[in-house]
Design a protein around this motif. Structure first.
Motif, PDB file in Angstrom:
ATOM      1  N   ALA A 138       0.783  -1.220   0.000  1.00  0.00           N
ATOM      2  CA  ALA A 138       0.000   0.000   0.000  1.00  0.00           C
ATOM      3  C   ALA A 138       0.819   1.276   0.000  1.00  0.00           C
ATOM      4  O   ALA A 138       0.299   2.344  -0.278  1.00  0.00           O
ATOM      5  CB  ALA A 138      -0.920   0.013   1.222  1.00  0.00           C
ATOM      6  N   ALA A 139       2.088   1.155   0.293  1.00  0.00           N
ATOM      7  CA  ALA A 139       2.880   2.366   0.511  1.00  0.00           C
ATOM      8  C   ALA A 139       2.806   3.331  -0.663  1.00  0.00           C
ATOM      9  O   ALA A 139       2.745   4.538  -0.484  1.00  0.00           O
ATOM     10  CB  ALA A 139       4.329   2.008   0.773  1.00  0.00           C
ATOM     11  N   ALA A 140       2.786   2.763  -1.848  1.00  0.00           N
ATOM     12  CA  ALA A 140       2.885   3.619  -3.015  1.00  0.00           C
ATOM     13  C   ALA A 140       1.580   4.297  -3.377  1.00  0.00           C
ATOM     14  O   ALA A 140       1.537   5.148  -4.249  1.00  0.00           O
ATOM     15  CB  ALA A 140       3.370   2.809  -4.197  1.00  0.00           C
ATOM     16  N   MET A 141       0.524   3.915  -2.709  1.00  0.00           N
ATOM     17  CA  MET A 141      -0.755   4.512  -3.093  1.00  0.00           C
ATOM     18  C   MET A 141      -0.900   5.879  -2.465  1.00  0.00           C
ATOM     19  O   MET A 141      -1.797   6.188  -1.716  1.00  0.00           O
ATOM     20  CB  MET A 141      -1.899   3.609  -2.678  1.00  0.00           C
ATOM     21  CG  MET A 141      -1.919   2.409  -3.585  1.00  0.00           C
ATOM     22  SD  MET A 141      -2.645   1.044  -2.739  1.00  0.00           S
ATOM     23  CE  MET A 141      -1.999  -0.281  -3.702  1.00  0.00           C
ATOM     24  N   LEU A 142       0.071   6.663  -2.834  1.00  0.00           N
ATOM     25  CA  LEU A 142       0.202   8.003  -2.299  1.00  0.00           C
ATOM     26  C   LEU A 142      -1.097   8.772  -2.409  1.00  0.00           C
ATOM     27  O   LEU A 142      -1.546   9.419  -1.491  1.00  0.00           O
ATOM     28  CB  LEU A 142       1.283   8.692  -3.119  1.00  0.00           C
ATOM     29  CG  LEU A 142       1.694  10.071  -2.678  1.00  0.00           C
ATOM     30  CD1 LEU A 142       2.359   9.987  -1.334  1.00  0.00           C
ATOM     31  CD2 LEU A 142       2.640  10.631  -3.711  1.00  0.00           C
ATOM     32  N   THR A 143      -1.703   8.678  -3.556  1.00  0.00           N
ATOM     33  CA  THR A 143      -2.892   9.473  -3.777  1.00  0.00           C
ATOM     34  C   THR A 143      -4.149   8.730  -3.346  1.00  0.00           C
ATOM     35  O   THR A 143      -5.242   9.230  -3.519  1.00  0.00           O
ATOM     36  CB  THR A 143      -3.000   9.850  -5.256  1.00  0.00           C
ATOM     37  OG1 THR A 143      -2.798   8.657  -6.013  1.00  0.00           O
ATOM     38  CG2 THR A 143      -1.959  10.869  -5.618  1.00  0.00           C
ATOM     39  N   GLY A 144      -3.941   7.565  -2.784  1.00  0.00           N
ATOM     40  CA  GLY A 144      -5.092   6.764  -2.380  1.00  0.00           C
ATOM     41  C   GLY A 144      -5.936   7.449  -1.324  1.00  0.00           C
ATOM     42  O   GLY A 144      -7.107   7.166  -1.185  1.00  0.00           O
ATOM     43  N   ALA A 152      -7.227   9.977  -1.419  1.00  0.00           N
ATOM     44  CA  ALA A 152      -8.137  10.927  -2.032  1.00  0.00           C
ATOM     45  C   ALA A 152      -9.578  10.431  -2.112  1.00  0.00           C
ATOM     46  O   ALA A 152     -10.377  10.998  -2.820  1.00  0.00           O
ATOM     47  CB  ALA A 152      -7.648  11.277  -3.427  1.00  0.00           C
ATOM     48  N   GLY A 153      -9.881   9.350  -1.431  1.00  0.00           N
ATOM     49  CA  GLY A 153     -11.230   8.809  -1.515  1.00  0.00           C
ATOM     50  C   GLY A 153     -12.272   9.828  -1.061  1.00  0.00           C
ATOM     51  O   GLY A 153     -12.566   9.961   0.106  1.00  0.00           O
TER      52      GLY A 153
END
Lengths: 579, 301
Positions: free
Chosen positions: A17-23, A25-26
């Motif tokens: 999950a680390a790379a889901m930087l923009t995650g 934004a939900g």
């Protein structure tokens, strides 16, 4: 082993999950819908103030300098540089500006979040945009505006502008000959209030240590070759110590030259060298057939890169190019002999003079082209915009505030708080004055009589005329630092005008070739593909100047640029220009 | 085995209670945002939000593979992380073994304290120092030019910069990483050494046959844990030190995603690359786990 187990499990999930930087934004999609009704009500009621909470005059009619009947709450975001001082008892979130807004307009400002620098502000804002949690009123740059307009996240201010904008605000925006309005229009509606910078902010002037020149018995360098020999001489004679820099380069992370999106002069940039070769990297210019091409791909740009690479090799160009932490520090501490900067460098002279009271920084419209012309890139006067979040009930608030700021310019200036903290303040200058401030002041100093001038265009001139003789000492026609009272509070401004703006005037006397970009904003496909092209350009140009990549790679760069979306974008730009 | 059995026995409540904060943290930081991956398949429009933005399928991935960057950042990430893992394995082990041989306790303790200090410095502070030390006018280059050599442009030449990144990371961490091995070393029974000495084993042989086997388990454990980090090549460090001239040598997935997402507002593209990292990361950690199980008998599940 249990501890290790959870640790590893955590680690696994982290990698997942680390790379889901923009995650993060939900965003619940419908947040803008619920408030749409309120906006509609306000719009229909804009003409009749009765019953609505609008800025009104004493008899209750909408007024550009009115006051809200009921308190209006306004959430903003601000950039607070940690080093700026505040008057006793005031803070970034509670200061004279906020009291002023409450008293004059009945606006209650609330700070939603703060950032420590302009870069931080942009990152935080981008995050806020992606999550849809925006302040009511905030400032944006061109690409952010484009994104917000296309996403339908902004309130339409067309009607508010018509009803409320004061004459002074309209005059500034009209002085751009439509450029400012073009930038903020979307499907025929006005979506933001643009700033208007004076066109003089765009020119790259050569700032040079006149005292070093005199000590070495040198003339002011007028061509690129002369700049190279002068720089060499500064370094050889260790004018600034054993780490003397000939021609300074910008801080790391700053662009090397102005581009069509950020067209103001770049502090310590290398634009001066490019334009003397009639190279305009970062601009959309006309080729010999009258077609629009991207200036970074031209033969002139390639040749200039070769010159810069040679300069870097021989040491006349800053050896720390690309990695310099703070360019201002280098010239203020007295190590640099030359740099390119805008007219307002005088505002920053204080530190340099504290270090060395004899540091005589003078500005010139050099280097000239081979045939003796001053070739200059021209800026876009509007590059910062204030916008209202969609769903906020008072789109007129933005215009009201700027009406007041224009009227009360002198008052807010003396409140003792940094002007950058005045919420939603936009620079609203006159883009192009018929006559420069320097010309008027020089006439006054020469003849000792106040010349005729346009008082609307030069709204600060009266103060300048009153104070100029306190800051500038005789002889009035010699601008050397020894002929100034550097303790005078008006010294920075007057020095900037007489030396900086004076140099621009001189450039026009020499013969100025103005080059505009055919386009100053992003087209649709740029939104997705421009930043990668920009990165390619920044990286390759820097490497070519540093010599880690040969100039022969330039053609490969141009081909890569075309194939990675540049060709499509060029086509799109041509269509936009022909329209 | 007694420890393990209490997990399955009835009185395990307080263990779960202890692990609860960590689970909560993991859920908030790592599990909850996973839903955001759908952004990678959309033309994300913040005005419409995550669930209403237009679906464009694999468009972002197609564009991603058109960019030269993606191969480059994947390569850089693997290379830098791999070198760091190897360096962070060998240097601390060697250091621990050497320190273990020191008999003077005062010297031993002092050294140990000094070398693990850099671990506590943040990269923001350390980055500034490195730029001063290795910069054009820094002491290293002043010395080189004073001796008549060419200056070394650590922050402008890709290869040198990469070396600096890896070297400084190892330097920063080796003291702290050595603690684990020093602890493992104290766990080896002195009887073994005495018995070996009586049997005529020299220092070298004792190290090969007693010390190394004694800490083998710890070394393998640390390696496998390190492999989990193969795609985390060190955002803090690189972000604080790099510039466009060394993008091609040191731009890693995390710095790229950061620029694309937070600086350039290419939310969907950044998510797509982030997802790629997750997929590759998941694959490598699975493979490394299988290898560790097969060759060293190490397992966690």
């Amino acid at each position: 082993m249990k501890r290790n187990r959870t640790y590893l499990a955590r680690l696994g999930a982290l990698v997942l999950a680390a790379a889901m930087l923009t995650g993060c934004a939900g965003q619940p999609g419908g947040s803008t819908e619920g408030t749409a009704g309120i906006t509609a009500d306000v719009k229909t009621g804009a003409g009749t103030a009765q019953g609505e909470n609008l800025p009104v005059d004493e008899s209750g009619n909408p007024d550009p300098l009115g006051r809200y009947q009921e308190p209006v709450s306004l959430k903003i975001a601000q950039t607070v540089n940690p080093t700026i001082p505040f008057p006793e008892g005031q803070t970034a979130t509670d200061n004279a500006f906020f009291d002023y807004l409450k008293e004059a307009m009945n606006i209650e400002v609330e700070v939603m979040w703060q950032a420590g620098s302009a870069d931080d502000y942009n990152e935080k804002l981008n995050l806020a945009i992606s999550s849809g949690e925006l302040p009511d009123l905030f400032s944006v740059d061109g690409p952010q505006l484009k994104m917000l307009m296309a996403s339908g996240m902004l309130e339409d201010i067309t009607e508010s502008y018509e009803i409320y904008a004061s004459d002074r605000v309209k005059m500034a925006i009209d002085s751009t000959e439509g450029k400012a309005m073009e930038a903020v229009s979307y499907d025929g509606a006005m979506m933001a209030l643009p700033n208007v910078k004076a066109m003089k902010d765009g020119y790259d002037l050569l700032w040079i240590r006149q005292d070093w020149l005199e000590e070495l018995g040198l003339e002011v360098p007028k061509t690129i070759d002369e700049i190279r020999t002068t720089a060499k001489s500064f370094i050889d004679h260790q004018m600034g110590g054993d780490k003397t820099i000939g021609l300074l380069s910008p801080s790391s992370g700053s662009s090397l030259y102005a581009n069509f999106l950020k067209s103001s002069a770049v502090m310590c940039g290398l634009g001066g060298i490019f334009q003397a070769n009639r190279a305009f990297p970062g601009y959309w210019i006309k080729d010999e057939n009258g077609e629009t091409v991207y200036g970074s791909l031209t033969q002139e740009t390639k040749e200039t890169l070769q010159i810069l690479a040679d300069m870097y090799q021989e040491g006349t160009l800053d050896p720390e190019l690309g990695t310099r932490k703070d360019a201002d520090e280098a010239w203020k501490s007295g190590r640099a002999g030359m740099f390119f900067g805008p007219w307002w460098v005088g505002y920053n002279l204080k530190d340099a003079l504290a270090n060395d009271p004899g540091a005589d920084w003078q500005a010139y419209p050099y280097p000239l082209t081979e045939d003796g012309k001053w070739s200059a890139h021209m800026m876009n006067p509007s590059d910062t915009f204030c916008v209202i979040r969609k769903g906020y009930g008072h789109p007129e608030i933005l215009i009201l505030m700027n009406n007041y700021y224009q009227r009360d310019a002198a008052k807010v200036d003396t409140m003792g708080v940094d002007l950058g903290l005045l919420p939603a303040r936009l620079l609203l200058n006159i883009a192009k004055q018929k006559e420069s401030d320097a010309e008027i002041l020089k006439k006054y100093l020469e003849t000792d009589t106040v010349p005729d001038y346009d008082k609307d265009e030069h709204n600060l001139m009266q103060n300048d005329l009153d104070t100029v003789k306190g800051a500038k000492l005789e002889p009035y026609d010699d601008y050397g630092i020894e002929n100034w009272n550097i303790e005078d509070t008006n010294f920075p401004r007057l020095y900037s005008i007489l030396v900086g703006v004076g140099a621009i005037d001189k450039g026009y006397e020499t013969g100025c070739e103005e080059t505009y970009s055919d386009l100053y904003w992003q087209t649709d496909s740029m939104q997705r593909k421009w930043s990668n092209l920009q990165k390619l350009e920044d990286e390759m140009f820097l490497k070519m100047i540093l010599g880690t990549v040969s100039i022969d790679e330039f053609d490969q760069f141009a081909a890569d640029w075309e194939s990675q979306g540049g060709a499509d974008i060029t086509k799109e730009v041509r269509e936009a220009v022909h329209k | 085995m007694r420890k393990l059995s209490c997990l399955t026995a009835g009185n395990k409540k307080h263990y779960w209670l202890m692990v609860l904060p960590a689970l909560f943290w993991m859920f908030c930081i790592n599990i909850a945002p996973i839903g955001g991956v759908i952004m990678a398949f959309e033309d994300f429009n913040p005005g419409l939000g995550l669930f209403k933005s237009p679906w464009i399928g694999l468009e972002n991935f197609k564009y991603m593979f058109q960019l030269k960057d993606v191969r480059q950042i994947l390569g850089n990430t693997f290379l830098i992380a791999f070198c760091k893992i190897i360096g962070n394995l060998i240097v601390p082990v060697v250091f621990a073994l050497l320190l273990n041989e020191v008999k003077n306790m005062v010297f031993k303790r002092t050294t140990q304290t000094i070398v693990y200090l850099p671990h506590f410095l943040s990269w923001v502070a350390l980055g500034g120092m490195l730029m001063e030390i290795f910069g054009y006018y820094g002491p290293i280059n002043m010395l080189l030019s004073g001796l008549g050599f060419d200056r070394m442009l650590f922050f402008q030449e890709g290869g040198l910069f990469r070396g600096l990144i890896i070297g400084s990371d190892i330097w920063k961490g080796f003291g702290f990483n050595a603690i684990v091995y020093l602890a493992a070393l104290t766990g080896i029974s002195q009887d073994l050494y005495e018995a070996a000495a009586i049997d005529g084993a020299g220092k070298w042989q004792r190290m090969l046959h007693i010390t190394l086997p004694g800490i083998k388990g710890t070394i393998i454990l640390m390696t496998v844990l390190g492999l989990g980090n193969i795609l985390n090549a060190g955002f803090d460090q690189i972000y604080n030190l790099y510039n466009p001239a060394v993008y091609s040598a040191a731009d890693i997935i995390d710095t790229w995603v950061y620029r694309a997402g937070l600086v350039d507002m290419q939310f969907s593209l950044a998510s797509a690359v982030g997802l790629l990292k997750s997929v590759v990361g998941f694959t490598t950690i699975s493979v490394s786990y299988l290898i560790a199980y097969k060759f060293a008998g190490y397992r966690i599940f």
